[in-house]
Enzyme design. Structure first.
Site, PDB file in Angstrom:
ATOM      1  N   SER A  39      -1.193   4.381   3.402  1.00 34.06           N
ATOM      2  CA  SER A  39      -1.314   5.790   3.787  1.00 34.06           C
ATOM      3  C   SER A  39      -0.871   6.011   5.231  1.00 34.06           C
ATOM      4  CB  SER A  39      -2.761   6.251   3.662  1.00 34.06           C
ATOM      5  OG  SER A  39      -3.216   6.085   2.363  1.00 34.06           O
ATOM      6  N   HIS A  80       4.184   6.296  -1.272  1.00 36.11           N
ATOM      7  CA  HIS A  80       2.764   6.632  -1.076  1.00 36.11           C
ATOM      8  C   HIS A  80       2.229   7.517  -2.202  1.00 36.11           C
ATOM      9  CE1 HIS A  80      -0.425   8.976   1.381  1.00 36.11           C
ATOM     10  NE2 HIS A  80      -0.964   7.872   0.904  1.00 36.11           N
ATOM     11  N   GLU A 106       4.915  10.385  -1.812  1.00 39.96           N
ATOM     12  CA  GLU A 106       5.740  10.528  -0.608  1.00 39.96           C
ATOM     13  C   GLU A 106       6.582   9.256  -0.449  1.00 39.96           C
ATOM     14  OE1 GLU A 106       2.959  13.287   2.320  1.00 39.96           O
ATOM     15  OE2 GLU A 106       2.500  11.160   2.169  1.00 39.96           O
ATOM     16  N   ASN A 126      -1.021  14.139   4.913  1.00 43.89           N
ATOM     17  CA  ASN A 126      -2.129  13.841   5.815  1.00 43.89           C
ATOM     18  C   ASN A 126      -1.977  14.550   7.159  1.00 43.89           C
ATOM     19  OD1 ASN A 126      -3.861  12.404   4.171  1.00 43.89           O
ATOM     20  ND2 ASN A 126      -2.810  10.474   4.535  1.00 43.89           N
TER      21      ASN A 126
END
Ligand SMILES: NC(=O)c1ccc[n+]([C@@H]2O[C@H](COP(=O)([O-])OP(=O)(O)OC[C@H]3O[C@@H](n4cnc5c(N)ncnc54)[C@H](O)[C@@H]3O)[C@@H](O)[C@H]2O)c1
Length: 278
Positions: free
Chosen positions: A107, A128, A140, A179
């Site tokens: 991550s 990801h 991602e 994120n």
């Protein structure tokens, strides 16, 4: 995470070998797959034939050479520790076919911190997935400065074949897309709460009904774990030395009190039994 990614790939028709150093983790992963497939069949979401096919395509092994020796694509999902990941990438590089792609599900760790542990940097990138990988559609894909375009194309295509929706980051950036956006919203929500502009309940209500998010930032913090937010911020602060990266006073206070969210029964909201109190 790894067991779900392995199952997603097997259900998409790939031959998959799932590896872990822990026998216990492998046993639990195998049990999870059996119960998940049985449940999907019982609910009418999969035929028995589809479930059997997926199960037959998936093998579990504690032997990395057996797992990765003939792989076209390796998706690494080991613990989020740079030293461990670098060791795994070095081992994979010596065990895998020269044309194999090595992707990391990390991550936060960009693949340029792993690529130089291998002799194939052009074949290394981030892939990801989101938790739970069986449900969440987004993947991602991050192209590092070392990553070949053909690697990115193959990984985007593999994600699509797995029924996912891939997005491409043309360059590496901390936190990737989701994120970063989540952190920006969370920081603003904490600022508004800490400066007394609104209660956390009203901020959640505003985000749900004004922005159409399925839940507000405080309820989401309770779900993902306030301890996790604390540790991620502390790790970032220790790395950058920038006071702006410190966890906010509210997060520190909740962390110290052990009010970590759903997992401890209390975070911003209280959780207990059937009823959720906010
Ligand atoms: N949990 C999430 O919500 C989430 C979401 C997206 C990405 N990720 C990423 O996925 C990765 C794994 O996260 P997780 O939450 O599943 O962690 P986890 O701690 O639950 O699982 C990690 C597994 O790696 C195994 N492992 C440790 N060292 C190993 C080695 N040398 N070789 C093989 N296996 C080894 C452990 O036995 C364990 O089963 C991390 O990089 C994380 O950033 C996690």
């Amino acid at each position: 995470m790894g067991q779900q990614i392995a199952l997603v790939a097997a259900m998409a028709g790939y031959r998959v070998k799932c590896h872990d150093v822990s026998e216990e983790a492998l046993r639990k992963a195998s049990e999870f797959v059996d119960s998940y497939l049985a449940e999907r069949v019982a609910k009418g979401k999969l035929t028995q034939g589809q479930a059997d096919q997926a199960r037959a395509a998936l093998r579990f092994t504690g032997d990395l050479a057996e797992a990765a020796g003939d792989a076209d694509l390796v998706i690494e999902a080991v613990v989020e520790k740079l030293a461990v990941k670098r060791q795994v990438f070095a081992e994979l590089d010596s065990l895998c076919l020269p044309e194999a792609i090595l992707a990391t599900n990390s991550s936060y760790i960009v693949s340029s911190r792993l690529a130089d542990a291998t002799r194939r940097p052009g074949k290394v990138c981030n892939m990801h997935f989101f938790n739970p990988a069986l449900v969440m559609k987004l993947v991602e894909v991050v192209k590092g400065p070392h990553t070949a375009q053909s690697t990115v194309d193959a990984v985007m295509e593999a994600a699509r074949k797995m029924g996912k929706i891939p997005v491409l980051l043309r360059k590496e950036v901390e936190g990737f897309l989701v994120n970063r956006i989540l952190t920006a919203i969370r920081n603003e929500a904490l600022y508004l709460y800490e400066t007394g502009v609104a209660s956390y309940e009203d901020i959640d209500t505003a985000v749900v009904h004004g922005l159409g998010h399925p839940m507000g930032p405080f309820r989401l913090l309770d779900l993902t774990g306030i301890d996790l937010s604390y540790h991620v911020a502390m790790e970032r602060y220790q790395r950058t030395g920038d006071p702006a990266h410190k966890p906010s006073p509210t997060i520190v206070e909740k962390f110290v009190r052990g009010e970590w969210g759903r997992k401890t029964g209390k975070g911003f909201y209280e959780y207990g039994g059937e009823r959720e109190r906010g």
